[in-house]
Write an enzyme that holds these catalytic residues in place. Structure first.
Site, PDB file in Angstrom:
ATOM      1  N   GLY A  47       0.845  -1.194   0.000  1.00 30.63           N
ATOM      2  CA  GLY A  47       0.000   0.000   0.000  1.00 30.63           C
ATOM      3  C   GLY A  47       0.877   1.238   0.000  1.00 30.63           C
ATOM      4  N   ALA A  48       1.835   1.266  -0.941  1.00 33.78           N
ATOM      5  CA  ALA A  48       2.918   2.259  -0.909  1.00 33.78           C
ATOM      6  C   ALA A  48       2.675   3.497  -1.754  1.00 33.78           C
ATOM      7  CB  ALA A  48       4.225   1.598  -1.370  1.00 33.78           C
ATOM      8  N   SER A  49       1.555   3.576  -2.444  1.00 34.58           N
ATOM      9  CA  SER A  49       1.426   4.593  -3.491  1.00 34.58           C
ATOM     10  C   SER A  49       0.750   5.888  -3.075  1.00 34.58           C
ATOM     11  CB  SER A  49       0.668   4.003  -4.686  1.00 34.58           C
ATOM     12  OG  SER A  49      -0.610   3.539  -4.289  1.00 34.58           O
ATOM     13  N   ALA A 112      -2.245  -6.932  -3.900  1.00 36.95           N
ATOM     14  CA  ALA A 112      -1.505  -7.355  -2.704  1.00 36.95           C
ATOM     15  C   ALA A 112      -2.140  -8.546  -2.008  1.00 36.95           C
ATOM     16  CB  ALA A 112      -1.392  -6.187  -1.722  1.00 36.95           C
ATOM     17  N   TYR A 235     -17.248   5.252  12.598  1.00 32.21           N
ATOM     18  CA  TYR A 235     -15.907   4.682  12.431  1.00 32.21           C
ATOM     19  C   TYR A 235     -15.628   3.595  13.474  1.00 32.21           C
ATOM     20  CZ  TYR A 235     -11.133   4.338  10.823  1.00 32.21           C
ATOM     21  OH  TYR A 235      -9.966   3.859  10.293  1.00 32.21           O
TER      22      TYR A 235
END
Length: 398
Positions: A47-49, A112, A235
């Site tokens: 989840g690097a973007s 992923a 949430y």
């Protein structure tokens, strides 16, 4: 082709590639000026973007350690119909700047959740990259395919304690609207847990450990959010909260195994309220964040993603001090957000907010700017009137 921000049902449909480049560079510049830290040399981020994942990658590469990184994300490039996703260009330009610094920046544009992706990443680690010191799981996805069963799960932003109606911000129309959210079914709660909980993080860790891809005393972190009582019903007490509780439960299991086998550690970092691609569409959250921004900026304690992550590494995880966890083993990077004086002022403003005065009483301008920045718009130093060469953009590869 001139690219402008076009809204579709509250989402920005297009991205500006060179605005994304500027945003990546702005974060790099912040890290270069920060106090820095000694930390991991080889880092994997799933989840690097964008958001906290991108900030993590930038921080470890440019904030002191000069780490080599692997980034996993699911993004798309330019086509005949669309210019691509922001994350696609964030990956490209991060790699550009990292290579100039002599750093490895390997991108896997893959799902992923799939076993095939895990196998590809592990093969690269074993054949070329070397053992990783830090693994960060920062994945926010709407769906997950379970490759063992073939089932596809979809996450839902819903309550679990009855229907909910609350104010949110429509950034397209610059106005407050009421958003209704229905209560989730048992099946929807479980599907959200499957997508946004800790199951996939645990699977990644199990595979990496089994294949001997962790260095001794390696660390793995996943990001979460708790927030203010103002957002609890949608949430923490909603479907997302159930998923995040699962993430925290999995952290304990992962930590026990890593500690036993390699002397490693695993924990969840509870971060502050920020504008990310995931958070911007949670009902009530945008208005809460806009008010919070105003209060924290006035107190000189506001942090965006890169500021938060840089502080997390330099002052908490890789400082000379022992990491302080809460009674549930979580790192609390939301400490400034939840200060009593901050929350008291947020409550005071919230009670006086109306559709007519919210722009004056909150930092809506700052909130919207960060929202636009996610897709490369409203950034200083970018000529938005300039034609973009689509053929050139198509040739760019992450």
């Amino acid at each position: 082709m001139i690219v402008k921000a076009k809204f579709v049902k509250g989402f920005i449909r297009d991205v500006h590639p060179y605005g994304c480049r500027r945003e990546v560079l702005n974060q790099i510049d912040y890290c270069k000026k920060a106090i820095g830290f000694r930390g991991p040399k080889k880092v994997l981020i799933v989840g690097a973007s964008s958001g906290f994942g991108l900030a993590t990658r930038i921080s470890v590469a440019f904030g002191g350690p000069e780490a080599h990184t692997i980034g996993v994300s699911y993004e798309t490039g330019a086509t005949d119909r669309r210019i691509g996703t922001a994350g696609w260009y964030n990956n490209i330009f991060f790699k550009e700047f990292a290579k100039k610094k002599g750093l490895v920046a390997k991108n896997f544009i893959e799902d992923a959740f799939s076993n095939e992706t895990k196998d590809k990443v592990i093969k690269y680690i074993k054949d070329e990259f070397g053992k990783i010191d830090l693994f960060v799981y920062s994945l926010a996805a709407p769906r997950r395919k379970d490759y063992k069963t073939g089932n596809v799960y979809t996450s839902r932003i819903k309550t679990i304690l009855g229907d909910f109606e609350g104010p949110t911000i429509d950034v397209e129309r610059d106005e407050i609207t009421l958003k209704k959210v229905s209560s989730a079914s048992i099946e929807e709660i479980e599907e959200t847990r499957k997508v946004m909980g800790g199951e996939d993080w645990q699977e990644w860790c199990e595979e990496l450990l089994y294949e001997d891809c962790f260095s001794d005393k390696a660390t793995t972190i996943a990001y979460s959010y708790i927030g203010s009582p103002r957002t609890y019903k949608i949430y923490r007490e909603g479907t997302i909260g159930i998923a995040k509780k699962d993430l925290e439960d999995k952290a304990k299991l992962i930590n026990e195994k890593l500690n036993r086998v390699i002397g490693g550690r695993a924990f969840v970092s509870v971060n502050k309220a920020l504008v990310t691609k995931a958070s911007a569409y949670i009902p009530t959250f945008p208005l809460y964040a806009a008010i919070l921004y105003k209060v924290m900026k006035e107190k000189n304690i506001h942090e965006n993603c890169i500021m938060q992550i840089e502080r997390m590494f330099s002052e908490k995880i890789y400082s000379n001090e022992k990491i302080q966890f809460d009674d549930k083993g979580r790192l609390r990077m939301d400490d400034l957000e939840l200060r009593k004086d901050v929350q008291d002022e947020v409550d005071r403003i919230w009670s006086n907010i109306t559709p007519e005065n919210f722009k004056e009483l909150s930092d809506y301008k700052g909130y919207k700017k960060e929202f636009m920045n996610l897709n490369g718009f409203d950034l200083d130093g970018v000529d938005y009137s300039k034609d973009l060469d689509i053929e050139l953009l198509r040739k760019l590869e992450p």
